[in-house]
Scaffold this active site. Structure first.
Site, PDB file in Angstrom:
ATOM      1  N   GLU A 215      32.363  -4.380 -13.284  1.00  8.07           N
ATOM      2  CA  GLU A 215      31.408  -3.959 -13.182  1.00  8.07           C
ATOM      3  C   GLU A 215      30.202  -5.051 -13.679  1.00  8.07           C
ATOM      4  O   GLU A 215      29.523  -5.581 -13.009  1.00  8.07           O
ATOM      5  CB  GLU A 215      31.257  -3.163 -14.060  1.00  8.07           C
ATOM      6  CG  GLU A 215      29.884  -1.971 -13.721  1.00  8.07           C
ATOM      7  CD  GLU A 215      28.631  -2.433 -14.748  1.00  8.07           C
ATOM      8  OE1 GLU A 215      27.310  -2.184 -14.915  1.00  8.07           O
ATOM      9  OE2 GLU A 215      28.834  -3.698 -15.843  1.00  8.07           O
ATOM     10  N   ASP A 238      26.755   4.902 -18.976  1.00 10.03           N
ATOM     11  CA  ASP A 238      26.775   2.970 -19.435  1.00 10.03           C
ATOM     12  C   ASP A 238      25.433   2.869 -20.670  1.00 10.03           C
ATOM     13  O   ASP A 238      25.180   4.346 -20.888  1.00 10.03           O
ATOM     14  CB  ASP A 238      26.127   2.033 -18.375  1.00 10.03           C
ATOM     15  CG  ASP A 238      26.657   0.936 -18.439  1.00 10.03           C
ATOM     16  OD1 ASP A 238      27.236   0.426 -19.140  1.00 10.03           O
ATOM     17  OD2 ASP A 238      26.699   0.330 -17.344  1.00 10.03           O
ATOM     18  N   HIS A 326      25.400  -7.174 -24.810  1.00 13.20           N
ATOM     19  CA  HIS A 326      25.577  -8.422 -24.141  1.00 13.20           C
ATOM     20  C   HIS A 326      25.156  -9.480 -25.274  1.00 13.20           C
ATOM     21  O   HIS A 326      25.253 -10.554 -25.276  1.00 13.20           O
ATOM     22  CB  HIS A 326      24.925  -8.645 -22.871  1.00 13.20           C
ATOM     23  CG  HIS A 326      25.268  -8.079 -22.112  1.00 13.20           C
ATOM     24  ND1 HIS A 326      25.285  -8.985 -20.518  1.00 13.20           N
ATOM     25  CD2 HIS A 326      25.705  -7.175 -21.631  1.00 13.20           C
ATOM     26  CE1 HIS A 326      25.676  -8.253 -19.580  1.00 13.20           C
ATOM     27  NE2 HIS A 326      25.656  -6.426 -20.253  1.00 13.20           N
TER      28      HIS A 326
END
Length: 362
Positions: A215, A238, A326
């Site tokens: 993804e 998500d 992230h």
């Protein structure tokens, strides 16, 4: 003495501890398979590596896809210097300022090796250098090797995966959970728990709990898995942006941790299907399930690939507000995860063929 983990926390720890960057998700896939298999009628895999767990409610009813992705952002070995340092490529989106001095794990053919992304001590930096962010292209990973030959003797090769390292941690507020790879092991956990909550429950459809690959590099596994399933309705589960930390304005994100799953109206990959969005909102309100609206001008989820498959699939992203995504570690709220599961289960119970037709064609 730390409090023992309950069954759900053990699963979340197993999922987030597992290592899997885009293109090398096998370890994570095995964890998902272990937890989802007891609730599935059939487990298959597409040719790219996405796991598909099928649960039949009504065999000739509509097909409902609930997809979380297996992969996490990480790095790949591209070169080993003569002095034994590793040069690397980012795999997925990174901001350079969260990378320096972070611990990583290099996955080699001979086993895992610990490394650290090197950084200069401030003592030797000029005032100008201190103000300038380090560029990713100049970074390296130190695994303690004295030479290229020694690093290769340990099993390091170009192409090896490099994964951020962080231990699953329950905060003082036990609803707050800190771990690596919430993006998107929480989506995998939601898919698992949706099937778990439907065990022994009548539902007028067939549900596919899907753990997609790649993804973070272009929604690739969602394309192949959706082509394989040909669903009537698709949900991407998500992480989303939590807007409740210093420095994030309400314009950037209004969502707060603990105030319910996010229903994503818009992102760079999809405009949410209005009929499906309205149906999900109505279901949340009828069942007193808290939720928040969210929109993101950048980024996207697997819904972006799902909705463009074949002649189109009504799709929606349902996400969990998460801080510090992230990076090596991120934080989310357990209530948001559990309410996302509850909402999707209630929606699935109502998605018979007439309802799906109404969503698509009204």
């Amino acid at each position: 003495m730390s409090k023992p983990l309950d069954e759900t926390l053990v699963m979340l720890k197993d999922l987030t501890d597992a290592k899997g960057i885009p293109g090398n998700e096998r370890e994570v896939r095995e964890v998902v398979k272990k937890y989802i298999s007891p609730y599935a009628d059939e487990i298959t895999q597409d040719n790219l590596g996405s796991l598909i767990a099928k649960k039949v409610g009504k065999a000739d009813g509509p097909k409902i896809m609930v997809a979380g992705h297996l992969d996490e952002v990480g790095f790949m070995v591209t070169q080993i210097t003569e002095k034994g340092f590793i040069k690397f490529q980012t795999v997925g989106g990174w901001w350079s300022q969260v990378m320096l001095a972070q611990r990583v794990t290099v996955m080699t053919r001979k086993g895992d090796i610990t490394g650290i992304i090197g950084s200069k001590p401030p003592h030797i930096l000029s005032p100008e250098a201190r103000k300038k962010p380090a560029e990713i292209k100049d970074m390296f990973i130190d695994i303690g090797a004295s030479s290229k030959a020694e690093a290769m003797e340990w099993g390091v090769l170009p192409g090896d995966s490099i994964v951020p390292y962080f231990e699953f941690t329950i905060m003082n507020n036990e609803k707050m959970l800190l771990a690596k790879a919430w993006d998107n092991r929480i989506g995998c956990a939601i898919a698992i728990d949706v099937l778990k909550n439907l065990k022994g429950v009548e539902h007028p459809n067939t549900v596919f709990g899907v753990a997609t690959v790649q993804e973070e590099v272009g929604l690739r596994g969602a394309k192949t898995a959706t082509a394989h399933i040909q669903p009537d309705i698709g949900f991407a589960v998500d992480v989303g942006i939590a807007g409740d930390t210093p420095g994030i304005s309400e314009k950037e994100s209004m969502s707060k941790m603990g105030e319910g799953p996010q229903i994503v109206l818009y992102d760079a990959s999809i405009v949410a299907h209005k009929g499906l969005r309205d149906f999900v909102v109505q279901t949340a309100e009828e069942n007193n399930i808290p939720f928040q609206y969210e929109s993101m001008p950048g980024g996207g989820t697997d819904a972006g690939a799902i909705h463009l498959t074949a002649n189109g699939v009504p799709a929606l992203s349902i996400t969990v507000a998460t801080r510090y995504i992230h990076s090596n570690a991120a934080m989310l709220h357990r209530d948001d995860y559990e309410n996302a599961v509850k909402l999707i289960v209630e929606v699935i119970k109502k998605l018979d063929q007439d309802t799906v037709n109404k969503i698509i064609f009204d």
